[in-house]
Scaffold this motif. Structure first.
Motif, PDB file in Angstrom:
ATOM      1  N   ALA A  71       6.163  -4.976   9.086  1.00 56.67           N
ATOM      2  CA  ALA A  71       7.224  -4.927   9.278  1.00 56.67           C
ATOM      3  C   ALA A  71       7.294  -6.061   9.073  1.00 56.67           C
ATOM      4  CB  ALA A  71       7.869  -3.443  10.122  1.00 56.67           C
TER       5      ALA A  71
ATOM      6  N   ASP B 275       7.856  -3.148   1.255  1.00 56.49           N
ATOM      7  CA  ASP B 275       6.748  -3.052   2.300  1.00 56.49           C
ATOM      8  C   ASP B 275       7.498  -2.799   3.503  1.00 56.49           C
ATOM      9  OD1 ASP B 275       4.109  -2.968   2.828  1.00 56.49           O
ATOM     10  OD2 ASP B 275       4.714  -4.426   3.563  1.00 56.49           O
TER      11      ASP B 275
ATOM     12  N   THR C 208       0.186   7.081   7.789  1.00 56.90           N
ATOM     13  CA  THR C 208       1.417   8.007   7.760  1.00 56.90           C
ATOM     14  C   THR C 208       2.369   8.634   6.781  1.00 56.90           C
ATOM     15  OG1 THR C 208       2.694   5.523   6.272  1.00 56.90           O
ATOM     16  CG2 THR C 208       2.651   5.322   8.824  1.00 56.90           C
TER      17      THR C 208
ATOM     18  N   GLY D 254       5.169   3.286  10.153  1.00 58.55           N
ATOM     19  CA  GLY D 254       3.425   2.291   9.638  1.00 58.55           C
ATOM     20  C   GLY D 254       3.954   1.370  10.750  1.00 58.55           C
ATOM     21  N   ASN D 255       3.181   0.320  10.299  1.00 60.60           N
ATOM     22  CA  ASN D 255       2.856  -0.416  11.122  1.00 60.60           C
ATOM     23  C   ASN D 255       3.822  -1.363  11.749  1.00 60.60           C
ATOM     24  OD1 ASN D 255       1.289  -3.222  12.294  1.00 60.60           O
ATOM     25  ND2 ASN D 255      -0.453  -2.736  11.463  1.00 60.60           N
TER      26      ASN D 255
ATOM     27  N   ARG E 122       9.462   1.313   4.239  1.00 61.46           N
ATOM     28  CA  ARG E 122       7.888   1.817   4.503  1.00 61.46           C
ATOM     29  C   ARG E 122       7.513   1.821   5.607  1.00 61.46           C
ATOM     30  NH1 ARG E 122       4.448   0.197  -1.215  1.00 61.46           N
ATOM     31  NH2 ARG E 122       5.938   1.887  -2.638  1.00 61.46           N
ATOM     32  N   GLN E 123       7.175   0.636   5.753  1.00 63.06           N
ATOM     33  CA  GLN E 123       6.721   0.390   7.914  1.00 63.06           C
ATOM     34  C   GLN E 123       7.257   1.451   8.280  1.00 63.06           C
ATOM     35  OE1 GLN E 123       3.811   0.289   7.915  1.00 63.06           O
ATOM     36  NE2 GLN E 123       3.431  -0.220   5.474  1.00 63.06           N
TER      37      GLN E 123
END
Length: 659
Positions: free
Chosen positions: A619, A605, A454, A614-615, A608-609
């Motif tokens: 999340a 976090d 990412t 992202g994952n 961000r995901q």
């Protein structure tokens, strides 16, 4: 319906007057201004580094490399000005020093007078490391110092690659020259090996020929020795004949005078004459063989043709004299034989014999003298042949040594040729383009191939999750300056702590959700950050705000104003442990534990995901952690509200904007 009624009542209270509405709007804009202004100000700081003032001082006096003048300092200066990664200002050392002290320049990059000479020193006996001098001043900006280090490292790497390429190219060109010389050396070694092989074969043939010649010289020495012995024997016989014929004239005179006396002894005289005739004939018969041997000896000797001809002429005179003498002796023998048959003819024969006796005596004397000379010459020939045989033996040994030495040289030449050929295979055979490419690879052997699972679009987008989470906390914290955690009247009147608690949480949760919607619009529309899962991120931001609202609600219910202050403390603690700027693994051990526990870490976090794509499972786990905090804080709030339903005072019935 009681919950919605309580929420509506609280909202009406917050908007009852103009000042109240102004306060509400101002507090609602706190997270928007915080997140929006900060992210806007730090949207792309690296793209604006060209505005950072940096002094560039170039004092390089240049150097020479391979007979050419070079000035790497000027080349680096031109490259930096063309690159314009920062705001370069070419200036003097004095102006730069003054500028970095008074803040005109953030840092100084200096290339000293010996910069080029140090870079070219590797080709000499005293290699010296070139120095790029960096001068910083943290009072200008600590981050500027960090940036200065990165810029200096980039300059150093660029110079290293450039100089390394030139050094590698020089080395490879040297290898090319070595290979060219090796090719010539291999060709020369091959020719040498072929020549030594031929020489060795010739030396072997020469040795064999000299051995044969040596054997011939030995045979010649033996033959000349035998010839010398025969010549000595011939000389002795001729000397005897000379001695015997010396009195022949007087004897013939006496014979002529005493023919009668000869008649009586003609039988004895005939016998003697026959013996003399046989001896002389033997001498005559030996002359051709002796002459042939002498001719062979002379041919094998080192005498000149003139000397050989003189010897043969003298020898032929002797042979002629012998032949003449032999004829006369035979004639005399015939006469003596005739004398034996008739004494009548004796007088005439003796007279004729008397007339020819002097000539016969002279011929015999000449033959004797010639045989003496022949014997002396053959003795010299024998000695020369012996010396020749000895020399040929030495020459034979020398030729054998020569053949052995040439065989060793031939073996060594073959080894040299094979070794040079093997070494030639180990030297790369590259074109100029290939050497250029190899030099580039040697100077910069590792390429950085980056890939990102990412990726944030820029620095601002990278910091957005942290500042969104922080803005959510600040927004809720600010709202609780005017929002009442609990309605004291509702607590007193309804006696329903769950309803009152839910209503007290719902008001800031709704207002916080509105704040997050506005913040989301700022980062996506105003700042243009890309969001991979916009709806998921918006929902997660609302959950984050609601969770923070629940935590601050619980603190206010339990501790009142002290709880509000602890909310500020908790914000500072999460500011440190959330891992928004540096990786959380760099934190001290106790703070790493808090990172795993506190809600803002999960908020950062999770955003961000969802923002970077992202994952989603991570999340979801972060959302679960926030929900756990939400439920736990609601439960604490409920227990606090329940306690309040049992202890009420008149002050609890007085509504107020703050407090």
């Amino acid at each position: 319906m009681k919950i919605l009624h309580l929420v509506a009542t609280e909202l009406r209270r917050l908007t009852a007057t103009g000042m109240a509405r102004l306060a509400l709007v101002a507090l609602m804009l706190v997270p928007v201004l915080y997140a929006g202004l900060y992210l806007w100000a730090n949207n792309d700081p690296y793209g604006s580094l060209k505005d950072v003032p940096v002094a560039l001082v170039v004092e390089d006096t240049g150097s020479t490399l391979d007979g050419k003048a070079v000035n790497y300092g000027e080349e680096v200066r031109d490259q930096l000005l063309d690159d314009a990664s920062v705001g370069w200002h070419v200036t003097t050392a004095e102006e730069a020093a003054a500028g970095v002290r008074d803040g005109e320049f953030d840092f100084i990059l200096t290339l000293g007078p010996d910069f080029s000479s140090a870079l070219t020193s590797a080709s000499g006996d005293s290699p010296t490391q070139a120095v790029v001098q960096l001068t910083t001043n943290d009072t200008n900006s600590f981050l500027a110092t960090t940036i200065a280090g990165q810029v200096a490292e980039k300059v150093r790497a660029s110079i290293t690659e450039r100089v390394g390429k030139e050094a590698a190219l020089t080395l490879l060109n040297g290898f090319a020259t070595v290979r060219s010389n090796l090719v010539e050396a291999v060709d020369g070694a091959t020719t040498l090996a072929d020549g030594t092989t031929t020489a060795a074969e010739g030396a072997a043939t020469l040795a064999a020929g000299i051995a044969t010649a040596s054997d011939g010289a030995y045979s010649l020495a033996q033959g000349s020795g035998s010839a010398n012995v025969g010549a000595q024997q011939l000389d002795a016989g001729l000397q005897q004949l000379r001695a015997g014929s010396a009195d022949l004239p007087s004897q013939t005179a006496q014979l002529n005078a005493g023919a009668q006396q000869v008649a009586a002894g003609n039988a004895q005289l005939a016998t003697t004459a026959d013996q003399v005739a046989v001896a002389v004939q033997d001498a005559v018969n030996q002359v051709p063989a002796a002459r042939a041997e002498i001719v062979a000896i002379l041919d094998a000797s080192s005498l000149t043709p003139e000397q050989k001809a003189a010897v043969l002429a003298r020898l032929d005179e002797v042979g002629t004299a012998i032949d003449d003498g032999n004829a006369k002796v035979q004639e005399a023998d015939a006469q003596i034989g005739a004398l034996a048959t008739g004494s009548a003819q004796l007088a005439a024969g003796t007279q004729q014999l008397a007339d020819s006796a002097p000539a016969l005596t002279n011929g015999i004397a000449s033959a004797a003298a010639g045989s003496s000379q022949l014997s002396g010459g053959l003795q010299q020939v024998a000695q020369g042949a012996l010396d020749l045989s000895t020399g040929m033996q030495q020459l034979r040994q020398g030729s054998a040594d020569l053949s052995s030495g040439l065989n060793s040289i031939d073996s060594g030449a073959g080894t040299l040729r094979d070794g040079l050929a093997a070494g030639l295979d180990d030297v790369p055979n590259q074109t100029a383009e290939q050497r250029e490419a190899s030099a580039q690879t040697i100077s910069d052997p590792v390429a950085l191939d980056t890939s990102a699972v990412t990726k944030a679009s820029n620095y601002g987008a990278g910091m957005a999750p942290f500042f969104i989470s922080l803005a959510a906390w600040i927004g809720i914290y600010a709202l609780f300056l005017i929002v009442k955690p609990l309605s004291r009247r509702a607590v007193t009147a309804l006696k329903r702590p769950f309803t009152v608690t839910t209503a007290g949480w719902a008001t800031p949760a709704v207002l916080g959700a509105i704040q997050m919607v506005v913040v989301f619009g700022i980062i996506t529309l105003a700042l243009g950050y890309q969001v991979e899962h916009p709806w998921g991120m918006l929902g997660f931001m609302a959950l984050t705000s609601a969770t923070f609202a629940t935590i601050i609600l619980a603190l206010n219910i339990l501790l009142g104003s002290v709880g509000q202050f602890l909310g500020l403390v908790l914000m500072v603690l999460q500011l440190v442990t959330a891992g928004g700027t540096f990786p959380w693994q760099t934190l001290p051990g106790p703070l790493q534990v808090l990172h795993q526990v506190l809600p803002m870490s999960h908020a950062v976090d999770g955003i961000r995901q969802l923002m970077y794509g992202g994952n989603l499972e991570m999340a979801g786990a972060d959302a679960g952690a926030l929900f756990f905090w939400l439920v736990g804080a609601l439960l604490v709030s409920y227990l606090g509200a329940r306690r309040l339903t049992r202890h009420r005072t008149l002050r609890d019935l007085r509504p107020s904007l703050i407090g």
